[in-house]
Design an enzyme around this catalytic site. Sequence first.
Site, mmCIF file in Angstrom:
data_model
loop_
_atom_site.group_PDB
_atom_site.id
_atom_site.type_symbol
_atom_site.label_atom_id
_atom_site.label_comp_id
_atom_site.label_asym_id
_atom_site.label_seq_id
_atom_site.Cartn_x
_atom_site.Cartn_y
_atom_site.Cartn_z
ATOM 1 N N ARG A 165 11.168 -2.359 11.525
ATOM 2 C CA ARG A 165 10.246 -1.915 12.095
ATOM 3 C C ARG A 165 9.852 -2.781 13.439
ATOM 4 O O ARG A 165 10.125 -3.927 13.601
ATOM 5 C CB ARG A 165 8.755 -1.928 11.295
ATOM 6 C CG ARG A 165 8.501 -0.323 10.712
ATOM 7 C CD ARG A 165 7.365 -0.439 9.989
ATOM 8 N NE ARG A 165 6.224 -0.868 10.665
ATOM 9 C CZ ARG A 165 5.061 -0.615 10.070
ATOM 10 N NH1 ARG A 165 4.882 -0.153 8.868
ATOM 11 N NH2 ARG A 165 3.834 -1.023 10.513
ATOM 12 N N ARG A 198 -1.000 -8.607 13.386
ATOM 13 C CA ARG A 198 -1.439 -7.667 12.593
ATOM 14 C C ARG A 198 -2.151 -8.397 11.403
ATOM 15 O O ARG A 198 -3.311 -7.853 11.162
ATOM 16 C CB ARG A 198 -0.391 -6.762 12.238
ATOM 17 C CG ARG A 198 0.504 -5.951 12.974
ATOM 18 C CD ARG A 198 1.776 -5.594 12.907
ATOM 19 N NE ARG A 198 1.820 -4.720 11.704
ATOM 20 C CZ ARG A 198 3.046 -4.798 10.996
ATOM 21 N NH1 ARG A 198 4.111 -5.668 11.119
ATOM 22 N NH2 ARG A 198 3.071 -4.116 9.685
ATOM 23 N N LYS A 247 0.835 -1.196 0.122
ATOM 24 C CA LYS A 247 -0.035 0.030 -0.080
ATOM 25 C C LYS A 247 0.951 1.208 -0.106
ATOM 26 O O LYS A 247 0.655 2.041 -0.785
ATOM 27 C CB LYS A 247 -0.803 0.069 1.035
ATOM 28 C CG LYS A 247 -2.059 -0.965 1.258
ATOM 29 C CD LYS A 247 -2.995 -0.926 2.158
ATOM 30 C CE LYS A 247 -2.152 -0.942 3.714
ATOM 31 N NZ LYS A 247 -1.501 -2.129 4.157
ATOM 32 N N ARG A 260 -9.909 1.246 9.170
ATOM 33 C CA ARG A 260 -9.265 -0.256 9.502
ATOM 34 C C ARG A 260 -10.381 -1.090 10.290
ATOM 35 O O ARG A 260 -10.081 -2.393 10.402
ATOM 36 C CB ARG A 260 -8.052 0.053 10.478
ATOM 37 C CG ARG A 260 -6.985 -0.883 10.683
ATOM 38 C CD ARG A 260 -5.825 -0.972 9.748
ATOM 39 N NE ARG A 260 -4.695 -1.311 10.407
ATOM 40 C CZ ARG A 260 -3.575 -0.596 10.015
ATOM 41 N NH1 ARG A 260 -3.431 0.522 9.350
ATOM 42 N NH2 ARG A 260 -2.626 -0.919 10.516
ATOM 43 N N ARG A 285 11.717 -6.768 5.374
ATOM 44 C CA ARG A 285 11.348 -5.194 5.202
ATOM 45 C C ARG A 285 12.430 -4.405 6.113
ATOM 46 O O ARG A 285 12.504 -4.795 7.174
ATOM 47 C CB ARG A 285 10.107 -4.929 5.557
ATOM 48 C CG ARG A 285 9.747 -3.454 5.224
ATOM 49 C CD ARG A 285 8.402 -3.146 5.106
ATOM 50 N NE ARG A 285 7.309 -3.449 6.233
ATOM 51 C CZ ARG A 285 6.163 -2.710 6.421
ATOM 52 N NH1 ARG A 285 5.395 -2.496 5.483
ATOM 53 N NH2 ARG A 285 5.507 -2.872 7.511
HETATM 54 P P1 AMP Z 1 0.588 0.478 9.661
HETATM 55 O O1 AMP Z 1 1.837 1.169 9.191
HETATM 56 O O2 AMP Z 1 -0.590 0.998 8.817
HETATM 57 O O3 AMP Z 1 0.772 -0.984 9.720
HETATM 58 O O4 AMP Z 1 0.331 0.772 11.125
HETATM 59 C C1 AMP Z 1 0.910 0.477 12.412
HETATM 60 C C2 AMP Z 1 0.273 0.352 13.650
HETATM 61 O O5 AMP Z 1 -0.443 1.813 13.825
HETATM 62 C C3 AMP Z 1 -0.955 -0.575 13.552
HETATM 63 O O6 AMP Z 1 -0.586 -2.155 13.802
HETATM 64 C C4 AMP Z 1 -2.015 -0.292 14.588
HETATM 65 O O7 AMP Z 1 -1.353 -0.354 15.947
HETATM 66 C C5 AMP Z 1 -1.852 1.537 14.584
HETATM 67 N N1 AMP Z 1 -2.746 1.813 13.420
HETATM 68 C C6 AMP Z 1 -2.557 2.335 12.027
HETATM 69 N N2 AMP Z 1 -3.688 2.835 11.441
HETATM 70 C C7 AMP Z 1 -4.579 2.466 12.440
HETATM 71 C C8 AMP Z 1 -6.089 2.629 12.400
HETATM 72 N N3 AMP Z 1 -6.825 3.121 11.312
HETATM 73 N N4 AMP Z 1 -6.888 2.278 13.357
HETATM 74 C C9 AMP Z 1 -6.108 1.546 14.547
HETATM 75 N N5 AMP Z 1 -4.656 1.542 14.529
HETATM 76 C C10 AMP Z 1 -3.864 2.007 13.492
#
Ligand code: AMP
Length: 206
Positions: A150, A161, A8, A80, A119
């Site tokens: 990360r 996740r 993404k 989400r 990654r």
């Molecule tokens: P990502 O980089 O999108 O994988 O986000 C990293 C982390 O941020 C996720 O595992 C969640 O803990 C938090 N996070 C990001 N976007 C959201 C969302 N829309 N709702 C809830 N938690 C989020």
Amino acid sequence: MGPQGAGKGTQAEKLVEETGAAYIATGDLVREEIKKGSELGQKVKEYSDKGELVPDEIIVDMAKPLLEDNDSWILDGFPRNQSQAETLDEALNAIGEKLDRVILLEAPDDVLVERLSGRRQSEATGKIYHVEHDPPPENDEEDPGPFVQRHDDTEEAIRNRLATYHEQTEPLKDHYEEQGLLVTIDATKSIDEVTEEVMKVVREDS
Ligand code: AMP
């Protein structure tokens, strides 16, 4: 939309170049807050490190100013779950707007786990690499790094996740299918092939 590791962020970067829209990635907002070391940052870190969703009201508060300050945007990682999708629908209805398109990047879990565990992200440029498929450059001028993994790209957090994605985010497919907005793209293809398909969708819309 799409599971972690589907590409993404990579595709969004190209879309931003093409459309000039603002890029709003709630995961980046979460990581920025953690980096600041604020009280809120410490709170969201507990969820993020485990691969769990941060509570909706915190995410909505983080994203809202950016949604309001920009005329057009590409959302990555938001909404989400059903409640976030409804919040977004309501906020858009209130200003007489709607989403143009929801692009879903799909790939099986084993491909995603392999991509995520390799990654690495450059702290200098934010660019994302993969130790085998797209290794970080050795030339400092191109990207000096350091290239870090990360906190939530550990095997356990990755599994968590993906489980959260399948449970809470994947059902939004139906929500956007009903609204006639969903386009599904096979994200196991090469980055360039996926970009080509994404661009085709965007050009057809504009
Ligand atoms: P990502 O980089 O999108 O994988 O986000 C990293 C982390 O941020 C996720 O595992 C969640 O803990 C938090 N996070 C990001 N976007 C959201 C969302 N829309 N709702 C809830 N938690 C989020």
